[in-house]
Design an enzyme around this catalytic site. Structure first.
Site, mmCIF file in Angstrom:
data_model
loop_
_atom_site.group_PDB
_atom_site.id
_atom_site.type_symbol
_atom_site.label_atom_id
_atom_site.label_comp_id
_atom_site.label_asym_id
_atom_site.label_seq_id
_atom_site.Cartn_x
_atom_site.Cartn_y
_atom_site.Cartn_z
ATOM 1 N N CYS A 74 -24.474 0.782 -34.183
ATOM 2 C CA CYS A 74 -25.185 2.008 -34.522
ATOM 3 C C CYS A 74 -24.204 3.167 -34.410
ATOM 4 O O CYS A 74 -23.783 3.521 -33.303
ATOM 5 C CB CYS A 74 -26.386 2.234 -33.610
ATOM 6 N N ASN A 149 -22.651 -4.233 -38.737
ATOM 7 C CA ASN A 149 -23.963 -4.706 -39.174
ATOM 8 C C ASN A 149 -23.990 -4.701 -40.702
ATOM 9 O O ASN A 149 -23.136 -4.089 -41.350
ATOM 10 C CB ASN A 149 -25.097 -3.873 -38.558
ATOM 11 N N HIS A 151 -24.865 -4.053 -44.638
ATOM 12 C CA HIS A 151 -25.372 -2.982 -45.497
ATOM 13 C C HIS A 151 -25.248 -3.366 -46.961
ATOM 14 O O HIS A 151 -24.260 -3.975 -47.374
ATOM 15 C CB HIS A 151 -24.588 -1.688 -45.271
ATOM 16 N N GLU A 199 -33.412 1.602 -42.730
ATOM 17 C CA GLU A 199 -32.703 0.903 -41.668
ATOM 18 C C GLU A 199 -33.433 -0.367 -41.271
ATOM 19 O O GLU A 199 -34.642 -0.353 -41.030
ATOM 20 C CB GLU A 199 -32.547 1.824 -40.454
ATOM 21 N N CYS A 208 -28.118 7.606 -40.521
ATOM 22 C CA CYS A 208 -27.627 6.280 -40.138
ATOM 23 C C CYS A 208 -26.109 6.330 -40.209
ATOM 24 O O CYS A 208 -25.536 6.405 -41.303
ATOM 25 C CB CYS A 208 -28.185 5.206 -41.063
ATOM 26 N N GLY A 209 -25.448 6.304 -39.047
ATOM 27 C CA GLY A 209 -23.998 6.414 -39.014
ATOM 28 C C GLY A 209 -23.301 5.238 -39.663
ATOM 29 O O GLY A 209 -22.341 5.416 -40.422
ATOM 30 N N GLY A 211 -24.594 3.358 -41.929
ATOM 31 C CA GLY A 211 -24.884 3.469 -43.352
ATOM 32 C C GLY A 211 -23.953 4.440 -44.046
ATOM 33 O O GLY A 211 -23.483 4.193 -45.169
#
Length: 268
Positions: A74, A149, A151, A199, A208-209, A211
């Site tokens: 995150c 994560n 994307h 998210e 969203c960092g 993202g």
């Protein structure tokens, strides 16, 4: 047992921060996370963050979405952790080691190198992740990037025309993405990026960092922008730097809202 917490946010993406580096916490279940995250009967947050001791770094950061599920990374919470910690540190996350520090604009985070291999995203079968040959209604030709994560990123001409609240959960849970996916819809204008994010496990978010990092990397790989690039989300703007073979550098604000305590048994 009363537990101290710090409420923080990064561009409106808000967190309950629990510091377990010196004080042990009771076992944290998905039900407890969801109860604390509830905005009507709990404290309320997009994510619950737990800082713990680490054998691999200065400390470990565990990240739980509001539905109780644990995720790997995150970006906004990383900036909040930098503000809370107060000095430079290496931080262990589920997505790898990141490096955080304070900066004039709030915090600077070295997010590590992005991954582009189809099985690192992960995607269900091999394909070109720069131009995925898939579409969902009007959303076509996405890129996929893992920044700790997963994307998927769509570049569109009119951001306001996309019903992300409807399409986001459809794409997030598509069998193409065996670990689900964060859904980014971006519009490039004047060398900068406007972005909205659905998210994984949290839904539409003000910021969203990860993202912003994934979208900037995808735009740079496609030659749509130059580094550093400004990425503006509903909650505000982040600056992202990246070049091929290098780590992603994210810089932007983080804010402490307030501090308090709660009784653990009320949410267990």
């Amino acid at each position: 047992m009363r537990i101290p917490f710090t409420k923080m946010h990064g561009l409106g993406n808000d967190f309950i921060m629990l510091d377990a580096r010196e004080q042990d916490l009771p076992d944290l279940t998905a039900a407890t996370v969801a109860a604390l995250a509830d905005r009507h009967t709990g404290i309320g947050c997009d994510q619950l963050i737990v800082l713990e001791p680490s054998n691999r770094a200065d400390f470990r950061m565990r990240i739980y979405n509001s539905d109780g599920g644990e995720v790997e990374a995150c970006g906004n919470a990383s900036r909040a952790a930098a503000l809370l910690h107060g000095r430079a540190a290496a931080v262990e996350t589920g997505g790898g080691i990141i490096n955080i520090s304070r900066s004039e604009s709030g915090a600077r985070v070295d997010m590590g190198q992005p991954r582009f291999e189809w099985d690192a995203i992960p995607i269900d079968y091999a394909m070109d992740t720069l131009h995925l040959p898939v579409s969902w209604e009007g959303l076509t030709d996405p890129s996929a990037v893992n920044v700790g994560n997963p994307h998927v990123i769509f570049f569109v001409d009119d951001l306001a025309a996309i019903d992300l609240a409807r399409l986001g959960p459809v794409i997030e849970t598509d069998p193409l993405f065996p670990q689900r996916v964060n859904v980014n819809v971006a519009q490039v204008s004047g060398g900068a990026i406007n972005l909205r994010v659905w998210e994984r496990g949290a839904g539409l978010t003000r910021a969203c960092g990860t993202g912003a990092c994934a979208t900037a990397v995808a735009a740079l790989r496609r030659g749509l922008v130059q580094s550093p690039v400004k990425v503006t989300l509903p909650g505000g703007t982040l600056t992202i730097e990246w070049s091929e073979g290098q780590s992603i550098i994210m810089e932007g604000p983080a804010t402490e809202s307030y501090r308090g305590t709660f009784e653990w048994s009320d949410y267990a």
